[in-house]
Design a protein around this motif. Structure first.
Motif, PDB file in Angstrom:
ATOM      1  N   PRO A 132      -3.760  -0.704 -10.588  1.00 58.75           N
ATOM      2  CA  PRO A 132      -3.937  -1.240  -9.229  1.00 58.75           C
ATOM      3  C   PRO A 132      -5.406  -1.496  -8.923  1.00 58.75           C
ATOM      4  O   PRO A 132      -6.291  -0.789  -9.404  1.00 58.75           O
ATOM      5  CB  PRO A 132      -3.369  -0.137  -8.336  1.00 58.75           C
ATOM      6  N   GLY A 133      -5.649  -2.524  -8.116  1.00 57.11           N
ATOM      7  CA  GLY A 133      -7.012  -2.857  -7.728  1.00 57.11           C
ATOM      8  C   GLY A 133      -7.197  -2.787  -6.224  1.00 57.11           C
ATOM      9  O   GLY A 133      -6.580  -1.968  -5.549  1.00 57.11           O
ATOM     10  N   TYR A 134      -8.033  -3.675  -5.709  1.00 53.91           N
ATOM     11  CA  TYR A 134      -8.270  -3.709  -4.267  1.00 53.91           C
ATOM     12  C   TYR A 134      -7.330  -4.722  -3.621  1.00 53.91           C
ATOM     13  O   TYR A 134      -6.725  -5.553  -4.303  1.00 53.91           O
ATOM     14  CB  TYR A 134      -9.737  -4.039  -3.957  1.00 53.91           C
ATOM     15  N   GLU A 135      -7.201  -4.653  -2.298  1.00 51.64           N
ATOM     16  CA  GLU A 135      -6.346  -5.585  -1.558  1.00 51.64           C
ATOM     17  C   GLU A 135      -7.172  -6.785  -1.113  1.00 51.64           C
ATOM     18  O   GLU A 135      -8.081  -6.654  -0.305  1.00 51.64           O
ATOM     19  CB  GLU A 135      -5.735  -4.893  -0.332  1.00 51.64           C
ATOM     20  N   PHE A 136      -6.823  -7.950  -1.656  1.00 52.28           N
ATOM     21  CA  PHE A 136      -7.563  -9.162  -1.331  1.00 52.28           C
ATOM     22  C   PHE A 136      -7.431  -9.502   0.150  1.00 52.28           C
ATOM     23  O   PHE A 136      -8.399  -9.951   0.781  1.00 52.28           O
ATOM     24  CB  PHE A 136      -7.068 -10.325  -2.188  1.00 52.28           C
ATOM     25  N   ASP A 137      -6.232  -9.309   0.720  1.00 47.55           N
ATOM     26  CA  ASP A 137      -6.027  -9.598   2.142  1.00 47.55           C
ATOM     27  C   ASP A 137      -7.010  -8.817   3.011  1.00 47.55           C
ATOM     28  O   ASP A 137      -7.560  -9.350   3.980  1.00 47.55           O
ATOM     29  CB  ASP A 137      -4.608  -9.228   2.571  1.00 47.55           C
ATOM     30  N   GLU A 138      -7.203  -7.559   2.663  1.00 51.17           N
ATOM     31  CA  GLU A 138      -8.115  -6.716   3.448  1.00 51.17           C
ATOM     32  C   GLU A 138      -9.555  -7.187   3.285  1.00 51.17           C
ATOM     33  O   GLU A 138     -10.312  -7.236   4.265  1.00 51.17           O
ATOM     34  CB  GLU A 138      -7.983  -5.259   3.015  1.00 51.17           C
ATOM     35  N   PHE A 139      -9.915  -7.541   2.069  1.00 46.61           N
ATOM     36  CA  PHE A 139     -11.283  -8.023   1.850  1.00 46.61           C
ATOM     37  C   PHE A 139     -11.520  -9.320   2.624  1.00 46.61           C
ATOM     38  O   PHE A 139     -12.528  -9.463   3.327  1.00 46.61           O
ATOM     39  CB  PHE A 139     -11.554  -8.257   0.359  1.00 46.61           C
ATOM     40  N   SER A 140     -10.609 -10.279   2.477  1.00 44.29           N
ATOM     41  CA  SER A 140     -10.833 -11.600   3.072  1.00 44.29           C
ATOM     42  C   SER A 140     -10.924 -11.516   4.590  1.00 44.29           C
ATOM     43  O   SER A 140     -11.822 -12.121   5.201  1.00 44.29           O
ATOM     44  CB  SER A 140      -9.735 -12.584   2.653  1.00 44.29           C
ATOM     45  N   GLN A 141     -10.031 -10.775   5.212  1.00 38.19           N
ATOM     46  CA  GLN A 141     -10.051 -10.695   6.676  1.00 38.19           C
ATOM     47  C   GLN A 141     -11.317 -10.017   7.189  1.00 38.19           C
ATOM     48  O   GLN A 141     -11.937 -10.487   8.157  1.00 38.19           O
ATOM     49  CB  GLN A 141      -8.822  -9.935   7.164  1.00 38.19           C
ATOM     50  N   ALA A 142     -11.698  -8.908   6.567  1.00 36.26           N
ATOM     51  CA  ALA A 142     -12.901  -8.202   7.014  1.00 36.26           C
ATOM     52  C   ALA A 142     -14.156  -9.038   6.745  1.00 36.26           C
ATOM     53  O   ALA A 142     -15.031  -9.142   7.615  1.00 36.26           O
ATOM     54  CB  ALA A 142     -13.001  -6.851   6.318  1.00 36.26           C
TER      55      ALA A 142
END
Length: 372
Positions: A43-53
């Motif tokens: 598992p990696g990081y959540e792209f949705d969380e990165f993009s929104q922030a």
């Protein structure tokens, strides 16, 4: 059925309006280095969380760097590239370059930053708590006047091993994170491999854990700390960081799924009535994510078990979307739930409707037999 609906659940859309501000504030975003093969192998990081922030920080005039424990290119878990915030980020070459060339945490000078924002994703559980360089960064910001320490979802895993003197830095701090019920419902692929339960570990370190219902927005601000419970808390937590830095977040249009999460929260908290929600969806259906609301109702039913009040709320959310979104599996679940609530007439109506539509006939006929 679960996989199909789970793929619907993790959604969150917003049209952002840019506004340039000369604020000279700098945020360090941190993502996990653990991911491999889009989350299939690790598992990696959540792209949705990165993009929104990231978009909120940039649209509020903040300067952003991106770091990871190993540095270099990082891999997100699989994500929906058609989500508005992801489409915007995927067209931003400078943002993509930051992800392709993350700075190793060992090369970061914490004094250069006003805030740190730790992105979630299950990969965060495996490397962020054990990165000594990241611990040093957070410790430095902990003692820096006016600095903000923030995270979302599994991001608070980075805090659990950091002390200031004899006490953990989160001792006595109100925090939130991806909670135990969310792990139970949505974390089954990797949760057995986690080194610890995040909610339980945070509490064992003296944190005062706060949460709302699963997959609804919850942001907690306590001292220098800003935390968000889950992916649906990303925009709120990022804007809370902006506000904590002394800025007024720019106005923006909510994403459809973000707006849907707020509607569900109001219905579940009973601050708004079902009748209000029916009218709101009828008048503004294009502004809401109907599959998301239906999927949430599905999980609310699953999570409620013997709790009749919770079952009724889950049923209400599914039925809110029935004029706009139809799924035969959801309808069968509704019928079974009505049967468990001893509303046999409603259960029969739904089962007969499925049979009339040549959908799930065997299961529907079996339910009708059980009801007789």
């Amino acid at each position: 059925m679960k996989k199909t609906i789970l793929s619907i659940v993790f959604i969150l859309p917003v049209i952002l309006f840019s506004q340039t501000k000369d604020v000279n504030k700098k945020v360090l975003m941190v993502v996990s280095s653990y991911g491999k093969d889009m989350g299939a192998a690790r598992p990696g990081y959540e792209f949705d969380e990165f993009s929104q922030a990231y978009l909120i920080f940039k649209n509020n005039g903040l300067s952003v760097d991106v770091a990871s424990p190993k540095g270099g290119k990082v891999e997100a878990d699989e994500f929906n590239q058609e989500k508005p915030y992801n489409k915007i980020l995927l067209e931003d070459k400078s943002a993509l370059s930051l992800l392709d060339h993350t700075i190793a945490t060992a090369d970061i000078n914490a004094a250069d930053y006003d805030a740190i924002y730790i992105v979630g994703g299950k990969g965060a559980m495996f490397d962020l708590p054990y990165d000594p360089a990241l611990q040093d960064i957070i410790s430095s910001l902990y003692t820096k006047e006016g600095a903000i320490i923030s995270s979302v979802c599994h991001g608070p895993a980075a805090f659990v091993n950091i002390k200031n003197g004899d006490d953990y830095i989160i001792n006595g701090i109100e925090l939130t994170s991806f909670c135990n019920i969310e792990e139970e419902l949505f974390g089954k692929k990797w949760v057995k491999e986690f080194p610890f339960s995040l909610e339980t570990k945070l509490e064992s370190r003296g944190a005062i854990f706060r949460q709302t219902d699963f997959m609804l927005s919850k942001v907690v601000v306590s001292g220098k700390f800003v935390t968000g419970q889950n992916p649906f808390s990303t925009t709120g937590s990022a804007e809370a960081v902006v506000a904590s830095l002394g800025l007024t977040p720019v106005k923006r249009e909510l994403y459809n799924d973000e707006r849907s999460a707020y509607l569900m929260q109001e219905v579940l908290d009973e601050t708004k009535t079902i009748a209000w929600a029916e009218g709101e969806l009828a008048e503004n259906k294009a502004k809401y994510d109907m599959p998301l609301i239906a999927a949430y109702g599905y999980y609310k039913i699953l999570a409620s078990s013997e709790d009749n009040e919770g079952l009724l709320k889950g049923v209400a959310l599914v039925e809110l979307t029935s004029p706009y979104f139809f799924n035969e599996n959801l309808q069968l679940l509704l019928a079974k739930t009505y049967a468990s609530l001893d509303n046999k007439a409603k259960a029969r109506d739904i089962a007969n409707d499925l049979i009339a539509k040549n959908l799930l006939e065997e299961e529907s006929e079996k339910l009708l037999e059980e009801l007789n």
